[in-house]
Design a protein around this motif. Structure first.
Motif, PDB file in Angstrom:
ATOM      1  N   ALA A  32     -20.648  -4.498 -24.264  1.00 50.28           N
ATOM      2  CA  ALA A  32     -20.437  -4.677 -22.826  1.00 50.28           C
ATOM      3  C   ALA A  32     -20.090  -6.146 -22.617  1.00 50.28           C
ATOM      4  O   ALA A  32     -20.845  -7.032 -23.017  1.00 50.28           O
ATOM      5  N   ILE A  33     -18.914  -6.402 -22.013  1.00 49.48           N
ATOM      6  CA  ILE A  33     -18.466  -7.787 -21.898  1.00 49.48           C
ATOM      7  C   ILE A  33     -18.583  -8.356 -20.488  1.00 49.48           C
ATOM      8  O   ILE A  33     -18.581  -9.567 -20.314  1.00 49.48           O
ATOM      9  N   ARG A  34     -18.670  -7.474 -19.480  1.00 47.91           N
ATOM     10  CA  ARG A  34     -18.933  -7.966 -18.129  1.00 47.91           C
ATOM     11  C   ARG A  34     -19.293  -6.820 -17.197  1.00 47.91           C
ATOM     12  O   ARG A  34     -18.975  -5.667 -17.463  1.00 47.91           O
ATOM     13  N   LEU A  35     -19.959  -7.182 -16.108  1.00 47.31           N
ATOM     14  CA  LEU A  35     -20.305  -6.216 -15.071  1.00 47.31           C
ATOM     15  C   LEU A  35     -19.078  -5.919 -14.221  1.00 47.31           C
ATOM     16  O   LEU A  35     -18.225  -6.788 -14.021  1.00 47.31           O
ATOM     17  N   LEU A  36     -18.998  -4.692 -13.707  1.00 49.13           N
ATOM     18  CA  LEU A  36     -17.925  -4.283 -12.815  1.00 49.13           C
ATOM     19  C   LEU A  36     -18.525  -3.777 -11.512  1.00 49.13           C
ATOM     20  O   LEU A  36     -19.596  -3.157 -11.530  1.00 49.13           O
ATOM     21  N   ASP A  37     -17.825  -3.995 -10.402  1.00 47.34           N
ATOM     22  CA  ASP A  37     -18.270  -3.319  -9.181  1.00 47.34           C
ATOM     23  C   ASP A  37     -17.658  -1.914  -9.194  1.00 47.34           C
ATOM     24  O   ASP A  37     -16.793  -1.597 -10.020  1.00 47.34           O
ATOM     25  N   ASP A  38     -18.118  -1.055  -8.304  1.00 46.51           N
ATOM     26  CA  ASP A  38     -17.692   0.343  -8.319  1.00 46.51           C
ATOM     27  C   ASP A  38     -16.186   0.501  -8.147  1.00 46.51           C
ATOM     28  O   ASP A  38     -15.566   1.324  -8.820  1.00 46.51           O
ATOM     29  N   ASP A  39     -15.574  -0.288  -7.257  1.00 44.82           N
ATOM     30  CA  ASP A  39     -14.130  -0.172  -7.019  1.00 44.82           C
ATOM     31  C   ASP A  39     -13.318  -0.569  -8.243  1.00 44.82           C
ATOM     32  O   ASP A  39     -12.375   0.118  -8.622  1.00 44.82           O
ATOM     33  N   GLU A  40     -13.693  -1.672  -8.876  1.00 41.20           N
ATOM     34  CA  GLU A  40     -12.966  -2.117 -10.064  1.00 41.20           C
ATOM     35  C   GLU A  40     -13.129  -1.115 -11.209  1.00 41.20           C
ATOM     36  O   GLU A  40     -12.166  -0.804 -11.914  1.00 41.20           O
ATOM     37  N   ALA A  41     -14.326  -0.584 -11.378  1.00 45.33           N
ATOM     38  CA  ALA A  41     -14.561   0.423 -12.423  1.00 45.33           C
ATOM     39  C   ALA A  41     -13.701   1.659 -12.181  1.00 45.33           C
ATOM     40  O   ALA A  41     -13.110   2.207 -13.110  1.00 45.33           O
ATOM     41  N   ARG A  42     -13.598   2.080 -10.921  1.00 47.28           N
ATOM     42  CA  ARG A  42     -12.783   3.254 -10.589  1.00 47.28           C
ATOM     43  C   ARG A  42     -11.307   2.987 -10.867  1.00 47.28           C
ATOM     44  O   ARG A  42     -10.616   3.827 -11.449  1.00 47.28           O
ATOM     45  N   LEU A  43     -10.806   1.818 -10.474  1.00 47.12           N
ATOM     46  CA  LEU A  43      -9.395   1.496 -10.700  1.00 47.12           C
ATOM     47  C   LEU A  43      -9.052   1.453 -12.188  1.00 47.12           C
ATOM     48  O   LEU A  43      -8.023   1.983 -12.623  1.00 47.12           O
ATOM     49  N   ILE A  44      -9.903   0.829 -12.984  1.00 45.17           N
ATOM     50  CA  ILE A  44      -9.669   0.773 -14.436  1.00 45.17           C
ATOM     51  C   ILE A  44      -9.736   2.172 -15.036  1.00 45.17           C
ATOM     52  O   ILE A  44      -8.894   2.563 -15.845  1.00 45.17           O
TER      53      ILE A  44
END
Length: 98
Positions: A49-61
């Motif tokens: 795990a290299i960094r935390l994501l917010d929900d929107d960024e995780a969904r877009l990726i």
């Protein structure tokens, strides 16, 4: 080139975590992050795990990865890139002349 997956932490012991993306689970290292909780979204590359994501960024990726898979299978991929469909094309700031 490495591809990072947006994964959700299912369980963790602080050193490693069981993470999930689209039904696939894998154990990943948490040593680069400061003890994220169960339910947190993280970007995983090469089983770390290299960094935390917010929900929107995780969904877009996640949508982009699923869209690439659909395109490779000859399926319609537009639904995965809904945020880009009606957007004007733009160069990244570092490539603009103005």
């Amino acid at each position: 080139m490495c591809l990072g997956l947006p994964m959700t932490i299912v369980e963790t012991d602080g050193i490693s975590a069981l993470c999930e993306f689209h039904g696939e689970q894998r154990r990943v290292s948490m040593l680069l992050l400061s003890n994220p909780p169960v339910g947190a979204k993280v970007l995983v590359s090469i089983d770390s795990a290299i960094r935390l994501l917010d929900d929107d960024e995780a969904r877009l990726i996640g949508d982009a990865i699923l869209g690439l898979g659909a395109a490779l299978n000859g399926e319609d991929c537009n639904r995965f890139f809904a945020d880009l469909i009606d957007r004007e094309r733009q160069l990244p700031e570092h490539l603009r002349l103005d």
